[in-house]
Design a protein around this motif. Structure first.
Motif, PDB file in Angstrom:
ATOM      1  N   ARG B  27     149.069  77.792  89.713  1.00  0.00           N
ATOM      2  CA  ARG B  27     147.765  77.117  89.779  1.00  0.00           C
ATOM      3  C   ARG B  27     146.685  78.189  89.830  1.00  0.00           C
ATOM      4  O   ARG B  27     146.808  79.161  90.597  1.00  0.00           O
ATOM      5  CB  ARG B  27     147.715  76.270  91.056  1.00  0.00           C
ATOM      6  CG  ARG B  27     146.495  75.404  91.193  1.00  0.00           C
ATOM      7  CD  ARG B  27     146.655  74.543  92.449  1.00  0.00           C
ATOM      8  NE  ARG B  27     145.662  73.484  92.520  1.00  0.00           N
ATOM      9  CZ  ARG B  27     144.458  73.620  93.074  1.00  0.00           C
ATOM     10  NH1 ARG B  27     144.101  74.768  93.613  1.00  0.00           N
ATOM     11  NH2 ARG B  27     143.624  72.603  93.106  1.00  0.00           N
ATOM     12  N   PRO B  28     145.629  78.058  89.024  1.00  0.00           N
ATOM     13  CA  PRO B  28     144.548  79.054  89.091  1.00  0.00           C
ATOM     14  C   PRO B  28     144.045  79.182  90.526  1.00  0.00           C
ATOM     15  O   PRO B  28     143.833  78.175  91.200  1.00  0.00           O
ATOM     16  CB  PRO B  28     143.469  78.470  88.179  1.00  0.00           C
ATOM     17  CG  PRO B  28     144.223  77.603  87.215  1.00  0.00           C
ATOM     18  CD  PRO B  28     145.379  77.038  87.996  1.00  0.00           C
ATOM     19  N   SER B  29     143.910  80.435  90.981  1.00  0.00           N
ATOM     20  CA  SER B  29     143.581  80.635  92.398  1.00  0.00           C
ATOM     21  C   SER B  29     142.160  80.146  92.717  1.00  0.00           C
ATOM     22  O   SER B  29     141.876  79.780  93.848  1.00  0.00           O
ATOM     23  CB  SER B  29     143.740  82.108  92.774  1.00  0.00           C
ATOM     24  OG  SER B  29     142.978  82.903  91.886  1.00  0.00           O
ATOM     25  N   ASP B  30     141.270  80.174  91.711  1.00  0.00           N
ATOM     26  CA  ASP B  30     139.919  79.658  91.936  1.00  0.00           C
ATOM     27  C   ASP B  30     139.605  78.627  90.844  1.00  0.00           C
ATOM     28  O   ASP B  30     139.008  78.963  89.815  1.00  0.00           O
ATOM     29  CB  ASP B  30     138.905  80.821  91.908  1.00  0.00           C
ATOM     30  CG  ASP B  30     137.489  80.331  92.179  1.00  0.00           C
ATOM     31  OD1 ASP B  30     137.338  79.160  92.609  1.00  0.00           O
ATOM     32  OD2 ASP B  30     136.542  81.104  91.946  1.00  0.00           O
ATOM     33  N   PRO B  31     139.994  77.385  91.052  1.00  0.00           N
ATOM     34  CA  PRO B  31     139.851  76.369  89.993  1.00  0.00           C
ATOM     35  C   PRO B  31     138.417  76.221  89.498  1.00  0.00           C
ATOM     36  O   PRO B  31     138.192  75.892  88.328  1.00  0.00           O
ATOM     37  CB  PRO B  31     140.326  75.077  90.681  1.00  0.00           C
ATOM     38  CG  PRO B  31     141.210  75.531  91.771  1.00  0.00           C
ATOM     39  CD  PRO B  31     140.654  76.846  92.244  1.00  0.00           C
ATOM     40  N   ALA B  32     137.429  76.484  90.359  1.00  0.00           N
ATOM     41  CA  ALA B  32     136.038  76.277  89.968  1.00  0.00           C
ATOM     42  C   ALA B  32     135.598  77.284  88.910  1.00  0.00           C
ATOM     43  O   ALA B  32     134.614  77.065  88.204  1.00  0.00           O
ATOM     44  CB  ALA B  32     135.133  76.369  91.196  1.00  0.00           C
ATOM     45  N   SER B  33     136.317  78.404  88.801  1.00  0.00           N
ATOM     46  CA  SER B  33     135.847  79.464  87.900  1.00  0.00           C
ATOM     47  C   SER B  33     136.537  79.430  86.534  1.00  0.00           C
ATOM     48  O   SER B  33     136.201  80.226  85.660  1.00  0.00           O
ATOM     49  CB  SER B  33     136.075  80.836  88.561  1.00  0.00           C
ATOM     50  OG  SER B  33     137.460  81.104  88.605  1.00  0.00           O
ATOM     51  N   TRP B  39     141.900  74.854  82.508  1.00  0.00           N
ATOM     52  CA  TRP B  39     142.379  73.892  83.511  1.00  0.00           C
ATOM     53  C   TRP B  39     143.266  72.830  82.855  1.00  0.00           C
ATOM     54  O   TRP B  39     144.310  72.448  83.385  1.00  0.00           O
ATOM     55  CB  TRP B  39     141.184  73.244  84.226  1.00  0.00           C
ATOM     56  CG  TRP B  39     141.599  72.380  85.374  1.00  0.00           C
ATOM     57  CD1 TRP B  39     141.535  71.025  85.434  1.00  0.00           C
ATOM     58  CD2 TRP B  39     142.159  72.812  86.614  1.00  0.00           C
ATOM     59  NE1 TRP B  39     142.017  70.576  86.636  1.00  0.00           N
ATOM     60  CE2 TRP B  39     142.420  71.653  87.388  1.00  0.00           C
ATOM     61  CE3 TRP B  39     142.478  74.066  87.150  1.00  0.00           C
ATOM     62  CZ2 TRP B  39     142.977  71.708  88.666  1.00  0.00           C
ATOM     63  CZ3 TRP B  39     143.033  74.114  88.423  1.00  0.00           C
ATOM     64  CH2 TRP B  39     143.286  72.955  89.163  1.00  0.00           C
TER      65      TRP B  39
END
Ligand SMILES: [Zn+2]
Lengths: 180, 97
Positions: B27-33, B39
């Protein structure tokens, strides 16, 4: 507290099946530290080896997963034991849940016990593959069960309460093939 | 019946297991970025490998634990199983994973 004996399902009267004494059950999740503290409170060592049960008198700890155990004791000790376990485990992260009434205990015994179980359970129940003292969750046809071999010819079975009739009914059908 | 090696319980019948899809998807460690395409790829895009496939399995009717397996999708042969968080055994992958 509910009187457990009053709500126990009626078991068919068979010469290979008996109910077990009313039992208190705890589901314990926790790391090695929690396991050690729980063992001290319970008066036995929790098994580290996979799929093994340790018992002392009427109390037992059954390995269900690397951090998951079923702790069982006579029903009458339940309230006191819960308090003891909760106090002992307080310093370390853990989960301790009373699941006494979720399932019921049965004992299958006699020379045909493993044969009966194998009618619906795909495990190898030979003594080499499933020795005395081994316990595990598995399946029996469409229900889940917990098996604990207490002796060569004695299996303690924990079955979810609402599946009792399903389980004993199917076994009764299978047992029609038994001699006598 | 297929026998699957649970890394905790040993060899057990297939009936006790549930398949959990492709393994090693981080899972991307910083989903917002991440971009919406990244995503979406994380959520939906899978390899659909023909051959040796790393996938998640759960010993749901046993110890209840998730683990990973290398399985040949053409023969259904389990080449290796290993605990979640471990790297696949290099000798077993043949460089395919
Ligand atoms: Zn397992």
């Amino acid at each position: 507290m509910v009187n457990a004996t009053a709500v126990l399902p009626t078991l068919p009267s068979k010469h290979w099946l008996r109910g077990t004494a009313p039992t208190t059950r705890f589901s314990l999740r926790g790391n090695a530290a929690a396991q050690q503290l729980a063992g001290q409170a319970l008066g036995l060592t929790l098994p580290v080896e996979a799929c093994r049960a340790h018992s002392a008198g009427e109390r037992a700890a059954l390995w269900l997963g690397p951090d998951e155990y079923l702790l069982i004791a006579p029903l009458i000790e339940g309230e006191a034991l819960r308090a003891q376990l909760a106090a002992a485990l307080a310093p370390t992260p853990h989960s301790l849940v009373d699941v006494s009434h979720r399932q019921i205990g049965l004992e299958l015994y006699g020379p045909h016990a493993s044969w009966l179980l194998n009618a619906g359970c795909p495990l190898d129940l030979g003594l080499a593959a499933f020795p005395i003292g081994m316990c595990t969750r598995s399946v029996f046809m469409k229900t889940e069960l917990l098996l604990w071999r207490k002796d060569a010819d004695v299996f303690h079975v924990e079955i979810w309460r609402s599946f009792t009739e399903y389980f004993t009914g199917l076994l009764s059908e299978v047992a029609r093939e038994l001699p006598g | 019946m297929l026998v699957i090696q649970c890394p905790f319980c040993g060899p057990r019948p297939e009936l006790e297991f549930a398949h959990g899809g492709e393994a090693h998807i981080a899972r991307p460690s910083d989903p917002a970025s991440v971009t919406i395409e990244e995503w979406g790829a994380f959520l939906y895009l899978r390899k659909n490998t023909r051959g040796v496939h790393a996938e998640r399995w759960r010993h749901v009717r046993g110890c209840g634990r998730f683990f990973n397996a290398l399985r040949d999708t053409t023969t259904d042969q389990f080449i290796a199983t290993y605990k979640a968080g471990e790297a696949p055994p290099a000798s077993a992958t043949g460089g395919a994973v």
